[in-house]
Scaffold this motif. Structure first.
Motif, PDB file in Angstrom:
ATOM      1  N   SER A  17       0.831  -1.206   0.000  1.00 51.72           N
ATOM      2  CA  SER A  17       0.000   0.000   0.000  1.00 51.72           C
ATOM      3  C   SER A  17       0.866   1.257   0.000  1.00 51.72           C
ATOM      4  CB  SER A  17      -0.958  -0.001   1.187  1.00 51.72           C
ATOM      5  OG  SER A  17      -0.249   0.018   2.405  1.00 51.72           O
ATOM      6  N   ASP A  18       2.007   1.238   0.707  1.00 53.35           N
ATOM      7  CA  ASP A  18       2.921   2.379   0.685  1.00 53.35           C
ATOM      8  C   ASP A  18       3.481   2.590  -0.713  1.00 53.35           C
ATOM      9  OD1 ASP A  18       2.588   2.812   3.392  1.00 53.35           O
ATOM     10  OD2 ASP A  18       4.436   1.767   3.964  1.00 53.35           O
ATOM     11  N   LEU A  19       3.800   1.501  -1.393  1.00 55.11           N
ATOM     12  CA  LEU A  19       4.347   1.569  -2.742  1.00 55.11           C
ATOM     13  C   LEU A  19       3.312   2.134  -3.714  1.00 55.11           C
ATOM     14  CD1 LEU A  19       7.092   0.866  -3.917  1.00 55.11           C
ATOM     15  CD2 LEU A  19       6.209  -1.365  -4.510  1.00 55.11           C
ATOM     16  N   LYS A  20       2.073   1.703  -3.588  1.00 53.24           N
ATOM     17  CA  LYS A  20       1.003   2.223  -4.443  1.00 53.24           C
ATOM     18  C   LYS A  20       0.755   3.702  -4.187  1.00 53.24           C
ATOM     19  CE  LYS A  20      -1.380  -2.118  -5.208  1.00 53.24           C
ATOM     20  NZ  LYS A  20      -2.599  -2.894  -5.015  1.00 53.24           N
ATOM     21  N   GLU A  21       0.819   4.097  -2.926  1.00 47.06           N
ATOM     22  CA  GLU A  21       0.623   5.510  -2.579  1.00 47.06           C
ATOM     23  C   GLU A  21       1.760   6.366  -3.141  1.00 47.06           C
ATOM     24  OE1 GLU A  21       0.530   8.272   1.394  1.00 47.06           O
ATOM     25  OE2 GLU A  21      -0.197   6.219   1.569  1.00 47.06           O
ATOM     26  N   LEU A  22       2.995   5.882  -3.021  1.00 50.65           N
ATOM     27  CA  LEU A  22       4.137   6.607  -3.572  1.00 50.65           C
ATOM     28  C   LEU A  22       4.031   6.698  -5.086  1.00 50.65           C
ATOM     29  CD1 LEU A  22       6.876   8.000  -3.251  1.00 50.65           C
ATOM     30  CD2 LEU A  22       7.935   5.727  -3.287  1.00 50.65           C
ATOM     31  N   ALA A  23       3.641   5.617  -5.739  1.00 50.18           N
ATOM     32  CA  ALA A  23       3.475   5.625  -7.193  1.00 50.18           C
ATOM     33  C   ALA A  23       2.418   6.640  -7.607  1.00 50.18           C
ATOM     34  CB  ALA A  23       3.099   4.237  -7.697  1.00 50.18           C
ATOM     35  N   SER A  24       1.333   6.698  -6.878  1.00 44.77           N
ATOM     36  CA  SER A  24       0.267   7.653  -7.171  1.00 44.77           C
ATOM     37  C   SER A  24       0.780   9.085  -7.050  1.00 44.77           C
ATOM     38  CB  SER A  24      -0.903   7.420  -6.220  1.00 44.77           C
ATOM     39  OG  SER A  24      -1.921   8.358  -6.456  1.00 44.77           O
ATOM     40  N   ASP A  25       1.536   9.352  -5.997  1.00 42.57           N
ATOM     41  CA  ASP A  25       2.100  10.698  -5.804  1.00 42.57           C
ATOM     42  C   ASP A  25       3.076  11.059  -6.916  1.00 42.57           C
ATOM     43  OD1 ASP A  25       0.611  10.863  -3.493  1.00 42.57           O
ATOM     44  OD2 ASP A  25       2.309  10.520  -2.143  1.00 42.57           O
ATOM     45  N   LEU A  26       3.909  10.102  -7.329  1.00 42.22           N
ATOM     46  CA  LEU A  26       4.870  10.358  -8.408  1.00 42.22           C
ATOM     47  C   LEU A  26       4.144  10.637  -9.720  1.00 42.22           C
ATOM     48  CD1 LEU A  26       7.600   7.647  -7.693  1.00 42.22           C
ATOM     49  CD2 LEU A  26       7.820  10.114  -7.390  1.00 42.22           C
ATOM     50  N   LYS A  27       3.121   9.845 -10.022  1.00 36.28           N
ATOM     51  CA  LYS A  27       2.372  10.029 -11.264  1.00 36.28           C
ATOM     52  C   LYS A  27       1.712  11.404 -11.305  1.00 36.28           C
ATOM     53  CE  LYS A  27      -0.113   6.306 -10.842  1.00 36.28           C
ATOM     54  NZ  LYS A  27      -1.077   5.219 -11.096  1.00 36.28           N
ATOM     55  N   LYS A  28       1.129  11.822 -10.193  1.00 35.86           N
ATOM     56  CA  LYS A  28       0.506  13.143 -10.118  1.00 35.86           C
ATOM     57  C   LYS A  28       1.537  14.250 -10.300  1.00 35.86           C
ATOM     58  CE  LYS A  28      -3.235  11.767  -7.076  1.00 35.86           C
ATOM     59  NZ  LYS A  28      -3.738  11.822  -5.696  1.00 35.86           N
ATOM     60  N   ALA A  29       2.690  14.089  -9.668  1.00 34.95           N
ATOM     61  CA  ALA A  29       3.726  15.126  -9.707  1.00 34.95           C
ATOM     62  C   ALA A  29       4.298  15.331 -11.109  1.00 34.95           C
ATOM     63  CB  ALA A  29       4.850  14.784  -8.735  1.00 34.95           C
ATOM     64  N   VAL A  30       4.426  14.259 -11.880  1.00 33.13           N
ATOM     65  CA  VAL A  30       5.013  14.383 -13.225  1.00 33.13           C
ATOM     66  C   VAL A  30       3.957  14.438 -14.310  1.00 33.13           C
ATOM     67  CG1 VAL A  30       7.171  13.282 -12.527  1.00 33.13           C
ATOM     68  CG2 VAL A  30       5.373  11.895 -13.562  1.00 33.13           C
ATOM     69  N   GLY A  31       2.708  14.216 -13.945  1.00 35.01           N
ATOM     70  CA  GLY A  31       1.626  14.277 -14.919  1.00 35.01           C
ATOM     71  C   GLY A  31       1.670  13.162 -15.944  1.00 35.01           C
ATOM     72  N   ALA A  32       1.933  11.953 -15.463  1.00 38.16           N
ATOM     73  CA  ALA A  32       2.031  10.804 -16.368  1.00 38.16           C
ATOM     74  C   ALA A  32       1.366   9.595 -15.728  1.00 38.16           C
ATOM     75  CB  ALA A  32       3.492  10.493 -16.671  1.00 38.16           C
ATOM     76  N   GLY A  33       1.085   8.608 -16.544  1.00 43.57           N
ATOM     77  CA  GLY A  33       0.523   7.360 -16.056  1.00 43.57           C
ATOM     78  C   GLY A  33       1.605   6.445 -15.550  1.00 43.57           C
ATOM     79  N   GLY A  34       1.199   5.364 -14.949  1.00 48.72           N
ATOM     80  CA  GLY A  34       2.166   4.397 -14.462  1.00 48.72           C
ATOM     81  C   GLY A  34       1.489   3.313 -13.656  1.00 48.72           C
ATOM     82  N   THR A  35       2.314   2.437 -13.063  1.00 42.93           N
ATOM     83  CA  THR A  35       1.796   1.307 -12.306  1.00 42.93           C
ATOM     84  C   THR A  35       2.838   0.808 -11.315  1.00 42.93           C
ATOM     85  OG1 THR A  35       0.689  -0.833 -12.519  1.00 42.93           O
ATOM     86  CG2 THR A  35       2.583  -0.443 -13.963  1.00 42.93           C
ATOM     87  N   VAL A  36       2.397  -0.068 -10.423  1.00 40.36           N
ATOM     88  CA  VAL A  36       3.293  -0.790  -9.521  1.00 40.36           C
ATOM     89  C   VAL A  36       3.283  -2.238  -9.973  1.00 40.36           C
ATOM     90  CG1 VAL A  36       3.685  -1.552  -7.154  1.00 40.36           C
ATOM     91  CG2 VAL A  36       2.811   0.744  -7.594  1.00 40.36           C
ATOM     92  N   THR A  37       4.460  -2.773 -10.285  1.00 41.97           N
ATOM     93  CA  THR A  37       4.575  -4.137 -10.772  1.00 41.97           C
ATOM     94  C   THR A  37       5.749  -4.830 -10.098  1.00 41.97           C
ATOM     95  OG1 THR A  37       3.775  -3.402 -12.922  1.00 41.97           O
ATOM     96  CG2 THR A  37       4.797  -5.558 -12.844  1.00 41.97           C
TER      97      THR A  37
END
Length: 103
Positions: free
Chosen positions: A56-76
């Motif tokens: 859940s921490d990893l997903k939250e960090l990924a979400s924050d990174l995606k918002k900050a750079v304005g791009a899509g992404g995922t946790v895999t």
């Protein structure tokens, strides 16, 4: 007198709340760009310690990174993938959050 419990990560009393900061500093993250289908760049952040970082921490960090750079992404498979070459901005964000970043 009740005995204070000590954290597993920092070795200091739990009420200080330092576990998260120490856990972040202990991890050596790598940020790199990988070419994907049709030559599209993908920024990969890896090196998260499974014992120190929950899914859940990893997903939250990924979400924050995606918002900050304005791009899509995922946790895999324990790493974060962000669309495009976002290495510089992702490194800055992770460093600001207390992670040790290379690559």
């Amino acid at each position: 007198m009740a005995k204070d419990s000590l954290s597993d990560v920092a070795g200091l009393p739990d009420e200080l709340g330092l576990d998260e900061a120490f856990a972040q500093e202990q991890q050596q993250l790598t940020v790199r760009v990988e070419s994907r289908r049709y030559g599209k760049p993908m920024t990969i952040v890896e090196g998260f310690d499974d014992d120190l970082t929950s899914a859940s921490d990893l997903k939250e960090l990924a979400s924050d990174l995606k918002k900050a750079v304005g791009a899509g992404g995922t946790v895999t498979e324990g790493h974060i993938e962000i669309q495009g070459d976002q290495t510089e901005r992702v490194r800055e964000i992770l460093a600001d959050r207390g992670y040790s970043v290379t690559g």
